[in-house]
Design a protein around this motif. Sequence first.
Motif, PDB file in Angstrom:
ATOM      1  N   PHE A 136       0.839  -1.183   0.000  1.00  0.00           N
ATOM      2  CA  PHE A 136       0.000   0.000   0.000  1.00  0.00           C
ATOM      3  C   PHE A 136       0.874   1.233   0.000  1.00  0.00           C
ATOM      4  CE2 PHE A 136       0.692  -1.543   4.249  1.00  0.00           C
ATOM      5  CZ  PHE A 136       1.143  -0.439   4.930  1.00  0.00           C
ATOM      6  N   GLY A 137       0.251   2.397  -0.153  1.00  0.00           N
ATOM      7  CA  GLY A 137       1.029   3.639  -0.156  1.00  0.00           C
ATOM      8  C   GLY A 137       1.778   3.784  -1.453  1.00  0.00           C
ATOM      9  N   GLY A 138       2.541   4.872  -1.579  1.00  0.00           N
ATOM     10  CA  GLY A 138       3.296   5.111  -2.805  1.00  0.00           C
ATOM     11  C   GLY A 138       4.471   4.172  -2.895  1.00  0.00           C
ATOM     12  N   GLU A 139       5.077   4.158  -4.056  1.00  0.00           N
ATOM     13  CA  GLU A 139       6.173   3.246  -4.268  1.00  0.00           C
ATOM     14  C   GLU A 139       7.492   4.018  -4.275  1.00  0.00           C
ATOM     15  OE1 GLU A 139       6.177  -0.841  -6.827  1.00  0.00           O
ATOM     16  OE2 GLU A 139       5.296   0.950  -7.665  1.00  0.00           O
ATOM     17  N   ILE A 140       8.534   3.375  -3.818  1.00  0.00           N
ATOM     18  CA  ILE A 140       9.865   3.966  -3.897  1.00  0.00           C
ATOM     19  C   ILE A 140      10.381   3.756  -5.311  1.00  0.00           C
ATOM     20  CG2 ILE A 140      12.223   3.867  -3.012  1.00  0.00           C
ATOM     21  CD1 ILE A 140      10.952   2.536  -0.472  1.00  0.00           C
ATOM     22  N   LYS A 141      10.931   4.828  -5.889  1.00  0.00           N
ATOM     23  CA  LYS A 141      11.406   4.731  -7.273  1.00  0.00           C
ATOM     24  C   LYS A 141      12.924   4.827  -7.331  1.00  0.00           C
ATOM     25  CE  LYS A 141       8.370   7.330  -9.853  1.00  0.00           C
ATOM     26  NZ  LYS A 141       8.198   8.508 -10.692  1.00  0.00           N
ATOM     27  N   ILE A 142      13.525   3.943  -8.125  1.00  0.00           N
ATOM     28  CA  ILE A 142      14.963   4.019  -8.386  1.00  0.00           C
ATOM     29  C   ILE A 142      15.138   4.075  -9.898  1.00  0.00           C
ATOM     30  CG2 ILE A 142      17.214   2.915  -8.059  1.00  0.00           C
ATOM     31  CD1 ILE A 142      16.027   1.419  -5.672  1.00  0.00           C
ATOM     32  N   ILE A 143      15.831   5.106 -10.367  1.00  0.00           N
ATOM     33  CA  ILE A 143      15.969   5.295 -11.815  1.00  0.00           C
ATOM     34  C   ILE A 143      17.445   5.232 -12.193  1.00  0.00           C
ATOM     35  CG2 ILE A 143      15.441   6.835 -13.748  1.00  0.00           C
ATOM     36  CD1 ILE A 143      13.463   8.216 -11.597  1.00  0.00           C
ATOM     37  N   VAL A 144      17.780   4.361 -13.127  1.00  0.00           N
ATOM     38  CA  VAL A 144      19.181   4.184 -13.520  1.00  0.00           C
ATOM     39  C   VAL A 144      19.402   4.762 -14.918  1.00  0.00           C
ATOM     40  CG1 VAL A 144      21.041   2.490 -13.818  1.00  0.00           C
ATOM     41  CG2 VAL A 144      19.218   2.050 -12.161  1.00  0.00           C
ATOM     42  N   GLY A 145      20.460   5.543 -15.093  1.00  0.00           N
ATOM     43  CA  GLY A 145      20.785   6.130 -16.400  1.00  0.00           C
ATOM     44  C   GLY A 145      21.346   5.075 -17.345  1.00  0.00           C
ATOM     45  N   MET A 146      20.691   4.882 -18.502  1.00  0.00           N
ATOM     46  CA  MET A 146      21.079   3.805 -19.417  1.00  0.00           C
ATOM     47  C   MET A 146      21.441   4.299 -20.815  1.00  0.00           C
ATOM     48  SD  MET A 146      21.182   0.604 -18.432  1.00  0.00           S
ATOM     49  CE  MET A 146      21.034   0.051 -16.737  1.00  0.00           C
ATOM     50  N   GLY A 147      21.931   5.526 -20.928  1.00  0.00           N
ATOM     51  CA  GLY A 147      22.481   5.948 -22.223  1.00  0.00           C
ATOM     52  C   GLY A 147      23.777   5.175 -22.468  1.00  0.00           C
ATOM     53  N   THR A 148      24.348   5.350 -23.630  1.00  0.00           N
ATOM     54  CA  THR A 148      25.615   4.681 -23.921  1.00  0.00           C
ATOM     55  C   THR A 148      26.674   5.055 -22.886  1.00  0.00           C
ATOM     56  OG1 THR A 148      25.090   4.752 -26.260  1.00  0.00           O
ATOM     57  CG2 THR A 148      27.363   4.310 -25.709  1.00  0.00           C
ATOM     58  N   CYS A 149      26.654   6.321 -22.490  1.00  0.00           N
ATOM     59  CA  CYS A 149      27.625   6.783 -21.494  1.00  0.00           C
ATOM     60  C   CYS A 149      27.436   6.035 -20.169  1.00  0.00           C
ATOM     61  CB  CYS A 149      27.489   8.286 -21.296  1.00  0.00           C
ATOM     62  SG  CYS A 149      25.768   8.840 -21.141  1.00  0.00           S
ATOM     63  N   GLY A 150      26.183   5.843 -19.777  1.00  0.00           N
ATOM     64  CA  GLY A 150      25.887   5.119 -18.541  1.00  0.00           C
ATOM     65  C   GLY A 150      26.308   3.664 -18.636  1.00  0.00           C
ATOM     66  N   ILE A 151      25.945   3.030 -19.744  1.00  0.00           N
ATOM     67  CA  ILE A 151      26.261   1.612 -19.930  1.00  0.00           C
ATOM     68  C   ILE A 151      27.770   1.406 -19.920  1.00  0.00           C
ATOM     69  CG2 ILE A 151      26.143  -0.329 -21.549  1.00  0.00           C
ATOM     70  CD1 ILE A 151      23.406   0.812 -22.483  1.00  0.00           C
ATOM     71  N   ALA A 152      28.498   2.283 -20.640  1.00  0.00           N
ATOM     72  CA  ALA A 152      29.952   2.136 -20.704  1.00  0.00           C
ATOM     73  C   ALA A 152      30.586   2.345 -19.333  1.00  0.00           C
ATOM     74  CB  ALA A 152      30.535   3.112 -21.718  1.00  0.00           C
TER      75      ALA A 152
END
Lengths: 188, 126
Positions: free
Chosen positions: B25-41
């Motif tokens: 219940f309640g809101g959810e915790i969000k985790i966002i990961v950067g996945m551009g080429t720069c992030g992946i590399a």
Amino acid sequence: MEELSLHILDLVQNSLGASATKVEIHIEEDVSRDRFLLEVRDNGGGMTKEFVEEVLSPFTTTRTTRRVGLGLSLLDMAAQRCGGGVEIDTELGKGTRIRAVFQHSHWDRAPLGDIGATLMTIIAANPEIHLIYEHRVGERIFILDTEEIKDALGRDIPLNNMAVLGWLEEYMAQGLDELYGGEEGWRP
Amino acid sequence: MATLKNLDDLRKLREEVKGELQERFGGEIKIIVGMGTCGIAAGAREVMTEILKELRTRNINALVTQTGCIGMCEREPLIDIERPGERRVTYGRVTPKDVKRLIAEHVLHGRVVEDLVVARFDEEEE
Ligand SMILES: Nc1ncnc2c1ncn2[C@@H]1O[C@H](COP(=O)(O)OP(=O)(O)OP(=O)(O)O)[C@@H](O)[C@H]1O
Ligand SMILES: [Mg+2]
């Protein structure tokens, strides 16, 4: 990139950036023809002919956050270094197919690496897309289709549920293990 | 751990998970990961893998999503953490080793991990 599976993750990011809802990944490891093929197909927005002619250059991008686009030019350089190259088929409004070929035995060919982690990353962060993964090693094949999984699981449970992701990870690890011949098998 | 390997397992899993969903219940915790080429590399996939592992071990049902390059390439891998009703914080040059700490401190207790912070967003700014 140190692993071909990182290039695959990167190609799928392009597909998602082009609003694809369906993405297919094909890998073919053919030692007898000394060929390593990877392919990503999507039903995203596609590119125009003029654009695609320039797209392997790092100075071609529709990004607004920086002036160069690295993904495709890095892949093309890696493939060319290994006696292969990148081929692009695309149609505006229909989708895109990117195919990279490497000489399998080439010294500079990066290993496939942790393809399981690539697939988990895609699925966990984009549970709504239809992902098909088809991986051939010689005569063997491993296929994962998220629609099949969603059907078995029931549509009310999201694929990014932690317990489901845990199952998926094991399922893929086993599938890939069998693909490489189980215990005595080799790793690319 | 049991060896699960065919789609039939999912039907069993379904029953377990359904119960869980109702408890949430309640809101959810969000985790966002950067996945551009720069992030992946720079290692974004490894950071993502560690996040998923840590969430699972601790049985936290957070929403993990991704974003493309946001123009801070030299500070990738970048991850954002946002707890319901709290401001979003961007962390940079995150390594898999930092993940345990980010989850124990920020995700679970809302304590910002100062030494990794790159940016903060106030709710009004978004
Ligand atoms: N699957 C695709 N569908 C539609 N357009 C694509 C696709 N892949 C690439 N493009 C177009 O080609 C451009 C160049 O792609 P490339 O991966 O080389 O760089 P980028 O995605 O712009 O940036 P980066 O990969 O460095 O994060 C993209 O900006 C996009 O416009
Ligand atoms: Mg790209």
